[in-house]
Write a protein that holds these residues in place. Structure first.
Motif, PDB file in Angstrom:
ATOM      1  N   ALA A  77       0.932  -1.057   0.023  1.00 39.81           N
ATOM      2  CA  ALA A  77       0.157   0.076  -0.042  1.00 39.81           C
ATOM      3  C   ALA A  77       0.772   1.013   0.012  1.00 39.81           C
ATOM      4  CB  ALA A  77      -0.834  -0.068   1.277  1.00 39.81           C
ATOM      5  N   LYS A  78       0.429   2.137  -0.633  1.00 44.21           N
ATOM      6  CA  LYS A  78       1.218   3.522  -0.558  1.00 44.21           C
ATOM      7  C   LYS A  78       0.089   4.741  -0.427  1.00 44.21           C
ATOM      8  CE  LYS A  78       4.205   6.344  -3.649  1.00 44.21           C
ATOM      9  NZ  LYS A  78       4.837   6.239  -4.822  1.00 44.21           N
ATOM     10  N   VAL A  79       0.439   5.592   0.254  1.00 40.31           N
ATOM     11  CA  VAL A  79      -0.314   6.967   0.666  1.00 40.31           C
ATOM     12  C   VAL A  79       0.079   7.745  -0.441  1.00 40.31           C
ATOM     13  CG1 VAL A  79      -0.971   8.599   1.997  1.00 40.31           C
ATOM     14  CG2 VAL A  79      -0.294   6.383   2.956  1.00 40.31           C
ATOM     15  N   ALA A  80      -0.630   8.112  -1.289  1.00 38.26           N
ATOM     16  CA  ALA A  80      -0.236   9.171  -2.399  1.00 38.26           C
ATOM     17  C   ALA A  80       0.416  10.668  -1.800  1.00 38.26           C
ATOM     18  CB  ALA A  80      -1.534   9.425  -3.320  1.00 38.26           C
ATOM     19  N   ALA A  81      -0.397  11.076  -0.908  1.00 32.33           N
ATOM     20  CA  ALA A  81      -0.073  12.301  -0.086  1.00 32.33           C
ATOM     21  C   ALA A  81       1.272  12.420   0.317  1.00 32.33           C
ATOM     22  CB  ALA A  81      -1.074  12.902   0.814  1.00 32.33           C
ATOM     23  N   SER A  82       1.798  11.476   1.086  1.00 32.33           N
ATOM     24  CA  SER A  82       3.128  11.620   1.745  1.00 32.33           C
ATOM     25  C   SER A  82       4.196  10.682   1.079  1.00 32.33           C
ATOM     26  CB  SER A  82       2.861  11.054   3.047  1.00 32.33           C
ATOM     27  OG  SER A  82       2.620   9.594   3.202  1.00 32.33           O
ATOM     28  N   GLY A  83       3.615   9.603   0.359  1.00 38.33           N
ATOM     29  CA  GLY A  83       4.508   8.805  -0.732  1.00 38.33           C
ATOM     30  C   GLY A  83       4.997   7.460   0.396  1.00 38.33           C
ATOM     31  N   GLN A  84       4.287   7.441   1.598  1.00 39.84           N
ATOM     32  CA  GLN A  84       4.751   6.537   2.745  1.00 39.84           C
ATOM     33  C   GLN A  84       4.125   5.020   1.987  1.00 39.84           C
ATOM     34  OE1 GLN A  84       2.583   6.789   6.259  1.00 39.84           O
ATOM     35  NE2 GLN A  84       3.610   5.035   7.535  1.00 39.84           N
ATOM     36  N   THR A  85       5.040   4.234   2.130  1.00 39.26           N
ATOM     37  CA  THR A  85       4.526   2.698   1.746  1.00 39.26           C
ATOM     38  C   THR A  85       4.868   1.730   2.883  1.00 39.26           C
ATOM     39  OG1 THR A  85       6.970   2.233   1.179  1.00 39.26           O
ATOM     40  CG2 THR A  85       5.512   3.197  -0.815  1.00 39.26           C
ATOM     41  N   ALA A  86       3.983   0.658   2.602  1.00 46.95           N
ATOM     42  CA  ALA A  86       3.958  -0.253   3.519  1.00 46.95           C
ATOM     43  C   ALA A  86       3.738  -1.621   2.842  1.00 46.95           C
ATOM     44  CB  ALA A  86       2.766  -0.166   4.661  1.00 46.95           C
ATOM     45  N   GLU A 120      -0.271   4.548  15.983  1.00 48.49           N
ATOM     46  CA  GLU A 120      -1.487   5.389  15.946  1.00 48.49           C
ATOM     47  C   GLU A 120      -2.535   4.348  15.033  1.00 48.49           C
ATOM     48  OE1 GLU A 120      -0.650   9.079  14.337  1.00 48.49           O
ATOM     49  OE2 GLU A 120       0.811   9.422  15.574  1.00 48.49           O
ATOM     50  N   ARG A 121      -2.097   3.580  14.363  1.00 52.40           N
ATOM     51  CA  ARG A 121      -3.123   2.647  13.549  1.00 52.40           C
ATOM     52  C   ARG A 121      -2.794   1.235  13.915  1.00 52.40           C
ATOM     53  NH1 ARG A 121      -1.503   6.765   9.616  1.00 52.40           N
ATOM     54  NH2 ARG A 121       0.340   5.393   9.071  1.00 52.40           N
ATOM     55  N   PRO A 122      -3.703   0.496  13.713  1.00 52.15           N
ATOM     56  CA  PRO A 122      -3.729  -0.759  14.015  1.00 52.15           C
ATOM     57  C   PRO A 122      -3.013  -1.383  12.744  1.00 52.15           C
ATOM     58  CG  PRO A 122      -6.056  -0.438  13.395  1.00 52.15           C
ATOM     59  CD  PRO A 122      -5.317   0.817  13.538  1.00 52.15           C
ATOM     60  N   GLU A 123      -2.393  -2.329  12.733  1.00 49.91           N
ATOM     61  CA  GLU A 123      -1.700  -3.075  11.777  1.00 49.91           C
ATOM     62  C   GLU A 123      -2.365  -3.361  10.736  1.00 49.91           C
ATOM     63  OE1 GLU A 123       1.991  -4.247  11.047  1.00 49.91           O
ATOM     64  OE2 GLU A 123       2.185  -2.638  12.694  1.00 49.91           O
ATOM     65  N   SER A 124      -3.748  -3.875  10.854  1.00 45.40           N
ATOM     66  CA  SER A 124      -4.635  -4.227   9.736  1.00 45.40           C
ATOM     67  C   SER A 124      -5.397  -3.043   9.000  1.00 45.40           C
ATOM     68  CB  SER A 124      -5.740  -5.144  10.433  1.00 45.40           C
ATOM     69  OG  SER A 124      -6.343  -4.396  11.331  1.00 45.40           O
ATOM     70  N   ALA A 125      -5.091  -1.905   9.202  1.00 50.09           N
ATOM     71  CA  ALA A 125      -5.733  -0.796   8.805  1.00 50.09           C
ATOM     72  C   ALA A 125      -4.802  -0.004   7.740  1.00 50.09           C
ATOM     73  CB  ALA A 125      -6.359   0.095   9.655  1.00 50.09           C
ATOM     74  N   ALA A 126      -5.218   0.193   6.583  1.00 46.09           N
ATOM     75  CA  ALA A 126      -4.296   1.167   5.749  1.00 46.09           C
ATOM     76  C   ALA A 126      -5.082   2.336   5.711  1.00 46.09           C
ATOM     77  CB  ALA A 126      -4.619   0.668   4.232  1.00 46.09           C
ATOM     78  N   PRO A 127      -4.217   3.447   5.736  1.00 45.92           N
ATOM     79  CA  PRO A 127      -4.827   4.813   6.066  1.00 45.92           C
ATOM     80  C   PRO A 127      -5.399   5.255   4.845  1.00 45.92           C
ATOM     81  CG  PRO A 127      -2.198   4.909   5.666  1.00 45.92           C
ATOM     82  CD  PRO A 127      -2.588   3.460   5.686  1.00 45.92           C
ATOM     83  N   HIS A 128      -6.552   6.295   5.262  1.00 46.21           N
ATOM     84  CA  HIS A 128      -7.485   6.765   4.210  1.00 46.21           C
ATOM     85  C   HIS A 128      -6.506   7.412   2.951  1.00 46.21           C
ATOM     86  CE1 HIS A 128     -11.181   8.151   2.489  1.00 46.21           C
ATOM     87  NE2 HIS A 128     -10.598   9.494   2.461  1.00 46.21           N
ATOM     88  N   SER A 130      -4.926   5.604   0.964  1.00 44.80           N
ATOM     89  CA  SER A 130      -4.080   4.893   0.492  1.00 44.80           C
ATOM     90  C   SER A 130      -4.091   3.971  -0.819  1.00 44.80           C
ATOM     91  CB  SER A 130      -3.428   3.741   1.433  1.00 44.80           C
ATOM     92  OG  SER A 130      -4.405   3.076   1.855  1.00 44.80           O
ATOM     93  N   GLU A 131      -3.328   3.693  -1.891  1.00 51.37           N
ATOM     94  CA  GLU A 131      -3.498   2.843  -2.890  1.00 51.37           C
ATOM     95  C   GLU A 131      -2.950   1.328  -2.713  1.00 51.37           C
ATOM     96  OE1 GLU A 131      -1.778   2.658  -7.328  1.00 51.37           O
ATOM     97  OE2 GLU A 131      -2.040   4.423  -6.545  1.00 51.37           O
ATOM     98  N   LEU A 132      -3.716   0.356  -2.806  1.00 50.24           N
ATOM     99  CA  LEU A 132      -3.226  -0.617  -2.548  1.00 50.24           C
ATOM    100  C   LEU A 132      -2.883  -1.496  -3.611  1.00 50.24           C
ATOM    101  CD1 LEU A 132      -6.357  -2.002  -0.194  1.00 50.24           C
ATOM    102  CD2 LEU A 132      -3.843  -1.015   0.418  1.00 50.24           C
ATOM    103  N   TRP A 133      -1.961  -2.340  -3.969  1.00 57.50           N
ATOM    104  CA  TRP A 133      -1.488  -3.039  -5.007  1.00 57.50           C
ATOM    105  C   TRP A 133      -1.051  -4.501  -4.840  1.00 57.50           C
ATOM    106  CZ3 TRP A 133       3.283  -4.550  -4.642  1.00 57.50           C
ATOM    107  CH2 TRP A 133       4.443  -4.247  -3.769  1.00 57.50           C
ATOM    108  N   GLY A 134      -1.071  -5.252  -5.858  1.00 61.46           N
ATOM    109  CA  GLY A 134      -0.699  -6.729  -5.596  1.00 61.46           C
ATOM    110  C   GLY A 134       0.109  -7.130  -6.929  1.00 61.46           C
ATOM    111  N   THR A 135       1.107  -7.810  -6.892  1.00 58.63           N
ATOM    112  CA  THR A 135       1.766  -8.343  -7.921  1.00 58.63           C
ATOM    113  C   THR A 135       1.550  -9.915  -7.932  1.00 58.63           C
ATOM    114  OG1 THR A 135       3.375  -6.359  -7.728  1.00 58.63           O
ATOM    115  CG2 THR A 135       4.064  -8.443  -8.869  1.00 58.63           C
ATOM    116  N   VAL A 136       1.243 -10.314  -9.334  1.00 59.01           N
ATOM    117  CA  VAL A 136       1.385 -11.869  -9.386  1.00 59.01           C
ATOM    118  C   VAL A 136       2.381 -12.036 -10.657  1.00 59.01           C
ATOM    119  CG1 VAL A 136      -1.048 -12.032  -8.428  1.00 59.01           C
ATOM    120  CG2 VAL A 136      -0.742 -11.718 -10.898  1.00 59.01           C
TER     121      VAL A 136
END
Length: 168
Positions: A77-86, A120-128, A130-136
């Motif tokens: 996941a990536k937060v567009a505003a800050s560029g923070q990724t997880a 501040e956030r539970p591990e299971s929550a992506a911040p509002h 954020s863009e989620l992505w998957g690679t296969v």
């Protein structure tokens, strides 16, 4: 006079040769592009959907042929505003490889948690926002390996698939 005809004939022959080589080169380029498009036809019909609310990811096969193997490679996941990724951690019990994914079938895989790692956030929550992505990585019916992140254009893997990324 004969010399003028010889020169003109040589120039005309050279010009015709150059035109013939150019036509052959263009034909080869067009043929490679058509072959690449034909190879990519099935690969484009594998669609990745990430369900934010359900904390899961799904792969849908919209083609009439099966994919011989599909491997979940990575997710994040990536937060567009800050560029923070997880990174996104997959459920430990979830299958990461499926063989085959049938025609017009789908495969769901649960996500265990996001690795934002702050208090501040539970591990299971992506911040509002954020863009989620998957690679296969996947093997099509023609025996060609592909990689796809989100719904970007598939990329051919010439050396086969990678092993799924495991985030601790």
């Amino acid at each position: 006079m004969t010399d003028n005809w010889t020169i003109a004939s040589t120039v005309a022959t050279a010009g015709a040769t150059i035109v013939a080589l150019w036509v052959a080169l263009r034909e080869g380029i067009n043929r490679r592009a058509e072959r690449r498009d034909a190879e990519e036809t099935q690969a484009r019909l594998l669609v990745i959907r990430i369900e934010r609310d359900e904390q899961g990811v799904a792969v849908h096969n919209y083609s009439a042929e099966p994919f011989l193997e599909v491997r979940w490679f990575d997710a994040g996941a990536k937060v567009a505003a800050s560029g923070q990724t997880a990174v996104v951690r997959f459920d430990e019990n979830a299958r990461r490889i499926i063989r085959p994914l049938g025609a017009h079938a789908h495969w769901d895989i649960p996500l265990a948690q996001f690795g934002w790692g702050d208090d501040e956030r539970p591990e299971s929550a992506a911040p509002h926002g954020s863009e989620l992505w998957g690679t296969v990585h996947y093997l099509d019916a023609n025996g060609l390996w592909w990689s796809r992140t989100g719904n970007d254009r598939p990329v051919r893997l010439l050396h086969g698939p990678g092993e799924p990324v495991i985030h601790d």
